[in-house]
Write a protein that holds these residues in place. Structure first.
Motif, PDB file in Angstrom:
ATOM      1  N   PRO A  92       0.819  -1.214   0.000  1.00 40.13           N
ATOM      2  CA  PRO A  92       0.000   0.000   0.000  1.00 40.13           C
ATOM      3  C   PRO A  92       0.853   1.264   0.000  1.00 40.13           C
ATOM      4  CG  PRO A  92       0.029  -0.995   2.186  1.00 40.13           C
ATOM      5  CD  PRO A  92       0.706  -1.973   1.260  1.00 40.13           C
ATOM      6  N   ILE A  93       0.368   2.299  -0.711  1.00 41.26           N
ATOM      7  CA  ILE A  93       1.039   3.590  -0.756  1.00 41.26           C
ATOM      8  C   ILE A  93      -0.001   4.691  -0.734  1.00 41.26           C
ATOM      9  CG2 ILE A  93       3.005   2.740  -2.109  1.00 41.26           C
ATOM     10  CD1 ILE A  93       1.666   4.242  -4.519  1.00 41.26           C
ATOM     11  N   THR A  94       0.455   5.927  -0.607  1.00 42.42           N
ATOM     12  CA  THR A  94      -0.401   7.094  -0.785  1.00 42.42           C
ATOM     13  C   THR A  94       0.252   8.010  -1.809  1.00 42.42           C
ATOM     14  OG1 THR A  94       0.703   8.284   1.008  1.00 42.42           O
ATOM     15  CG2 THR A  94      -1.250   7.005   1.586  1.00 42.42           C
ATOM     16  N   ILE A  95      -0.574   8.654  -2.627  1.00 44.82           N
ATOM     17  CA  ILE A  95      -0.113   9.701  -3.530  1.00 44.82           C
ATOM     18  C   ILE A  95      -1.089  10.854  -3.382  1.00 44.82           C
ATOM     19  CG2 ILE A  95       0.320  10.411  -5.909  1.00 44.82           C
ATOM     20  CD1 ILE A  95       0.885   7.547  -6.629  1.00 44.82           C
ATOM     21  N   GLU A  96      -0.630  11.999  -2.912  1.00 47.19           N
ATOM     22  CA  GLU A  96      -1.534  13.128  -2.779  1.00 47.19           C
ATOM     23  C   GLU A  96      -0.783  14.428  -3.010  1.00 47.19           C
ATOM     24  OE1 GLU A  96      -2.489  14.352   1.376  1.00 47.19           O
ATOM     25  OE2 GLU A  96      -1.912  12.295   1.833  1.00 47.19           O
ATOM     26  N   LEU A  97      -1.483  15.397  -3.587  1.00 50.49           N
ATOM     27  CA  LEU A  97      -0.916  16.712  -3.839  1.00 50.49           C
ATOM     28  C   LEU A  97      -1.612  17.715  -2.937  1.00 50.49           C
ATOM     29  CD1 LEU A  97      -0.076  15.178  -6.468  1.00 50.49           C
ATOM     30  CD2 LEU A  97      -0.278  17.369  -7.641  1.00 50.49           C
ATOM     31  N   PRO A  98      -0.943  18.206  -1.878  1.00 54.03           N
ATOM     32  CA  PRO A  98      -1.554  19.234  -1.037  1.00 54.03           C
ATOM     33  C   PRO A  98      -1.461  20.596  -1.708  1.00 54.03           C
ATOM     34  CG  PRO A  98       0.647  18.713  -0.250  1.00 54.03           C
ATOM     35  CD  PRO A  98       0.366  17.780  -1.400  1.00 54.03           C
ATOM     36  N   ASP A  99      -1.870  21.647  -0.973  1.00 53.69           N
ATOM     37  CA  ASP A  99      -1.782  22.994  -1.528  1.00 53.69           C
ATOM     38  C   ASP A  99      -0.330  23.350  -1.802  1.00 53.69           C
ATOM     39  OD1 ASP A  99      -4.466  23.174  -1.262  1.00 53.69           O
ATOM     40  OD2 ASP A  99      -4.445  24.440   0.529  1.00 53.69           O
ATOM     41  N   LEU A 100      -0.048  23.829  -3.002  1.00 54.62           N
ATOM     42  CA  LEU A 100       1.304  24.220  -3.350  1.00 54.62           C
ATOM     43  C   LEU A 100       1.276  25.527  -4.118  1.00 54.62           C
ATOM     44  CD1 LEU A 100       2.287  22.261  -6.479  1.00 54.62           C
ATOM     45  CD2 LEU A 100       0.534  21.298  -5.035  1.00 54.62           C
ATOM     46  N   ALA A 101       2.275  26.369  -3.848  1.00 51.31           N
ATOM     47  CA  ALA A 101       2.370  27.673  -4.513  1.00 51.31           C
ATOM     48  C   ALA A 101       3.667  27.690  -5.296  1.00 51.31           C
ATOM     49  CB  ALA A 101       2.345  28.793  -3.472  1.00 51.31           C
ATOM     50  N   CYS A 102       3.580  27.825  -6.614  1.00 53.11           N
ATOM     51  CA  CYS A 102       4.754  27.644  -7.461  1.00 53.11           C
ATOM     52  C   CYS A 102       4.831  28.730  -8.522  1.00 53.11           C
ATOM     53  CB  CYS A 102       4.713  26.272  -8.137  1.00 53.11           C
ATOM     54  SG  CYS A 102       4.499  24.897  -6.979  1.00 53.11           S
ATOM     55  N   SER A 103       5.962  28.746  -9.239  1.00 54.00           N
ATOM     56  CA  SER A 103       6.167  29.701 -10.324  1.00 54.00           C
ATOM     57  C   SER A 103       6.873  29.000 -11.473  1.00 54.00           C
ATOM     58  CB  SER A 103       7.037  30.883  -9.858  1.00 54.00           C
ATOM     59  OG  SER A 103       6.500  31.524  -8.720  1.00 54.00           O
ATOM     60  N   PHE A 148       4.803  13.347  -1.157  1.00 51.46           N
ATOM     61  CA  PHE A 148       3.546  12.855  -1.713  1.00 51.46           C
ATOM     62  C   PHE A 148       3.455  11.333  -1.659  1.00 51.46           C
ATOM     63  CE2 PHE A 148       3.359  16.726  -4.793  1.00 51.46           C
ATOM     64  CZ  PHE A 148       3.183  17.561  -3.705  1.00 51.46           C
ATOM     65  N   LEU A 149       4.610  10.672  -1.493  1.00 51.11           N
ATOM     66  CA  LEU A 149       4.651   9.211  -1.445  1.00 51.11           C
ATOM     67  C   LEU A 149       4.849   8.699  -0.023  1.00 51.11           C
ATOM     68  CD1 LEU A 149       6.874   8.497  -4.579  1.00 51.11           C
ATOM     69  CD2 LEU A 149       4.386   8.645  -4.441  1.00 51.11           C
ATOM     70  N   GLY A 150       4.682   9.578   0.960  1.00 49.92           N
ATOM     71  CA  GLY A 150       4.747   9.148   2.350  1.00 49.92           C
ATOM     72  C   GLY A 150       6.091   9.328   3.020  1.00 49.92           C
ATOM     73  N   TYR A 151       7.052   9.947   2.336  1.00 48.74           N
ATOM     74  CA  TYR A 151       8.357  10.171   2.949  1.00 48.74           C
ATOM     75  C   TYR A 151       8.359  11.497   3.706  1.00 48.74           C
ATOM     76  CZ  TYR A 151      10.132   6.297   0.168  1.00 48.74           C
ATOM     77  OH  TYR A 151      10.339   5.047  -0.378  1.00 48.74           O
ATOM     78  N   GLY A 152       9.286  11.605   4.674  1.00 49.35           N
ATOM     79  CA  GLY A 152       9.418  12.813   5.470  1.00 49.35           C
ATOM     80  C   GLY A 152      10.637  12.705   6.359  1.00 49.35           C
ATOM     81  N   MET A 156      13.145   8.114   4.969  1.00 43.98           N
ATOM     82  CA  MET A 156      13.756   8.450   3.698  1.00 43.98           C
ATOM     83  C   MET A 156      14.114   7.158   2.960  1.00 43.98           C
ATOM     84  SD  MET A 156      13.893  11.762   3.362  1.00 43.98           S
ATOM     85  CE  MET A 156      13.768  13.233   4.387  1.00 43.98           C
ATOM     86  N   PRO A 157      14.277   7.204   1.649  1.00 46.91           N
ATOM     87  CA  PRO A 157      14.608   5.982   0.891  1.00 46.91           C
ATOM     88  C   PRO A 157      16.102   5.655   0.974  1.00 46.91           C
ATOM     89  CG  PRO A 157      14.393   7.818  -0.614  1.00 46.91           C
ATOM     90  CD  PRO A 157      14.035   8.349   0.747  1.00 46.91           C
ATOM     91  N   ASP A 158      16.554   5.353   2.197  1.00 44.84           N
ATOM     92  CA  ASP A 158      17.983   5.158   2.423  1.00 44.84           C
ATOM     93  C   ASP A 158      18.413   3.693   2.459  1.00 44.84           C
ATOM     94  OD1 ASP A 158      18.642   7.884   2.552  1.00 44.84           O
ATOM     95  OD2 ASP A 158      17.983   8.003   4.637  1.00 44.84           O
ATOM     96  N   ASP A 159      17.463   2.770   2.381  1.00 43.14           N
ATOM     97  CA  ASP A 159      17.806   1.356   2.309  1.00 43.14           C
ATOM     98  C   ASP A 159      16.748   0.658   1.464  1.00 43.14           C
ATOM     99  OD1 ASP A 159      15.563   0.464   4.079  1.00 43.14           O
ATOM    100  OD2 ASP A 159      16.727   1.478   5.623  1.00 43.14           O
ATOM    101  N   SER A 162      13.054   0.700   3.010  1.00 44.38           N
ATOM    102  CA  SER A 162      12.425   2.017   3.084  1.00 44.38           C
ATOM    103  C   SER A 162      12.244   2.654   1.707  1.00 44.38           C
ATOM    104  CB  SER A 162      13.249   2.952   3.968  1.00 44.38           C
ATOM    105  OG  SER A 162      14.530   3.172   3.412  1.00 44.38           O
ATOM    106  N   SER A 163      12.995   2.169   0.711  1.00 44.63           N
ATOM    107  CA  SER A 163      12.905   2.775  -0.619  1.00 44.63           C
ATOM    108  C   SER A 163      11.818   2.165  -1.491  1.00 44.63           C
ATOM    109  CB  SER A 163      14.256   2.655  -1.340  1.00 44.63           C
ATOM    110  OG  SER A 163      14.595   1.294  -1.574  1.00 44.63           O
ATOM    111  N   LEU A 164      11.136   1.120  -1.026  1.00 45.22           N
ATOM    112  CA  LEU A 164      10.162   0.427  -1.871  1.00 45.22           C
ATOM    113  C   LEU A 164       9.092   1.363  -2.428  1.00 45.22           C
ATOM    114  CD1 LEU A 164       9.633  -2.903   0.137  1.00 45.22           C
ATOM    115  CD2 LEU A 164      10.676  -2.657  -2.130  1.00 45.22           C
ATOM    116  N   THR A 165       8.606   2.274  -1.597  1.00 47.68           N
ATOM    117  CA  THR A 165       7.537   3.157  -2.038  1.00 47.68           C
ATOM    118  C   THR A 165       7.977   4.067  -3.175  1.00 47.68           C
ATOM    119  OG1 THR A 165       6.795   3.142   0.259  1.00 47.68           O
ATOM    120  CG2 THR A 165       5.749   4.728  -1.200  1.00 47.68           C
ATOM    121  N   ALA A 166       9.273   4.303  -3.305  1.00 49.33           N
ATOM    122  CA  ALA A 166       9.779   5.169  -4.376  1.00 49.33           C
ATOM    123  C   ALA A 166       9.519   4.582  -5.755  1.00 49.33           C
ATOM    124  CB  ALA A 166      11.270   5.428  -4.187  1.00 49.33           C
ATOM    125  N   LEU A 167       9.164   3.301  -5.828  1.00 48.44           N
ATOM    126  CA  LEU A 167       8.833   2.697  -7.118  1.00 48.44           C
ATOM    127  C   LEU A 167       7.638   3.383  -7.780  1.00 48.44           C
ATOM    128  CD1 LEU A 167       9.264  -1.095  -6.248  1.00 48.44           C
ATOM    129  CD2 LEU A 167      10.705   0.246  -7.808  1.00 48.44           C
TER     130      LEU A 167
END
Length: 376
Positions: A92-103, A148-152, A156-159, A162-167
């Motif tokens: 299981p994973i999550t993908i979500e885009l919260p409020d973002l302000a960009c240029s 957006f993929l649950g990292y914080g 982190m995808p350091d092994d 923990s990196s599986l979700t980065a797929l």
């Protein structure tokens, strides 16, 4: 004779050992056959900036054709379910885009190279530069917010584990460039989410970016492709895209009342800038609608005026260093929100659409050298 049973026992144990080794080998071969591409992808992950920024090269097929053949996705849940089944093997994973302000903006160097600038502004966001090279599409690099993929900070995808979700990263790009010289960035609009409902195949915001990078060489091709699908905004928000290519062409694609609006340079509502003049080739976008009319939803007008004022003064001609300076001038300084979260510019990228390069500054560290990457 007493040694014969011992000898037979040793032979039996040896046989059992050989059998166990054979089973392990068979199992390893089976695992590699099933997960070989995924393992190669995960072992490619490298930390290249302490903010942090990671890089990853995706090996194999991430199933975009299969995604479209099964009807695409009309919401984040359907996209997540496809990614879980197709790529994550049920994890299981999550993908979500919260409020973002960009240029974003496009310009041209004195040498004639088309460039594309992008600030990604949000709360703390570990970044990942993802390389993709589909068999039936264009190679590309794109930036993904690992948050957006649950990292914080606590993950982190350091092994390997923990990196599986980065797929899932190929399905969560926010900006990027492909080997044909097409660049795209997405920006939030604070208005009703897009939810087109016809008989076309459904796509969401980030899958649209993935498809443009995989399949389109020019702005015209990207606009035509977007028109072939029903767009559904991610995270119950509305977004617009700026798209540019190596020829210097640029458009901003917006969705108003679930209808696609395509703005070429000079078409947009401007705050007194020169971009309304005929022959201008550059554009900029922040977080409000630019389609003429009573649609001025959102914010970022102050950043837009700085972007367009600088581009107007330079007739749209900037060096890559000047483009990064422009991104710095509209970057968001650190803000501590009421909930304790820290909001700032997470990354600034200048893409060269002719040289096929990207220069990346993480976390507002403009006084440090950019991380440089090439598609070549």
């Amino acid at each position: 004779m007493a040694g014969q049973p011992a000898s037979r026992a040793r032979k039996v144990l040896a046989g059992v050992g050989i059998a166990l080794v054979a089973l392990v080998v068979v199992a390893a071969v089976a695992v590699f056959a099933l997960f070989g591409h995924e393992l190669k992808t995960l072992t490619s992950i490298e930390k290249v900036d302490d903010y942090p920024l990671y890089t990853m090269t995706y090996d194999g097929d991430y199933g975009i054709d299969e995604f479209l053949e099964q009807g695409g996705a009309s919401n984040d849940g359907e996209l997540i379910q496809f990614v879980v089944n197709r790529i994550m093997k049920g994890l299981p994973i999550t993908i979500e885009l919260p409020d973002l302000a960009c240029s974003t903006f496009n310009a041209t160097t004195a040498e004639g190279d088309a460039i594309f600038g992008r600030n990604f502004d949000l709360e703390y966001s570990p970044g990942m530069l993802v390389r993709c090279d589909p068999d039936d599409g264009y190679a590309s690099v794109s930036m993904v917010n690992l948050g957006f993929l649950g990292y914080g900070e606590d993950k982190m995808p350091d092994d390997l584990v923990s990196s599986l979700t980065a797929l899932a990263a190929p399905y969560a790009p926010l900006d990027g460039v492909n080997e044909a010289g097409l660049a795209v960035g997405v920006l939030l609009i604070d208005t009703e989410p897009t939810n087109q409902e016809t008989d076309k195949v459904d796509i969401t915001t980030t899958t649209a970016i993935r498809m443009m990078l995989d399949r389109c060489a020019t702005v015209d091709e990207a606009v035509a492709m977007l028109g072939e699908y029903d767009m559904h905004s991610s995270a119950n928000s509305c977004y617009h895209f700026q798209i540019a290519d190596a020829s210097g062409d640029s458009v901003i694609v917006e969705y108003i009342g679930d209808e696609m609006s395509v703005l070429e340079p000079g078409d947009e509502t401007t705050q007194g800038a020169l971009s309304g003049e005929e022959g201008v080739t550059y554009q900029a976008a922040t977080n409000f609608l630019l389609t003429p009319g009573d649609y001025d939803f959102g914010g970022g007008q102050d950043r837009y005026e700085v972007l367009m004022g600088t581009l107007d003064a330079a007739d749209g001609v900037l060096s890559e260093d000047e483009a990064m300076d422009l991104l710095q001038s509209v970057s968001r300084e650190v803000q501590i929100r009421d909930d304790g979260s820290v909001f700032q510019t997470q990354w600034s990228v200048v893409y060269n659409l002719d040289e096929l390069t990207a220069s990346i500054i993480m976390g507002g560290k403009y006084d440090e050298p950019a991380y440089e990457v090439s598609l070549g």
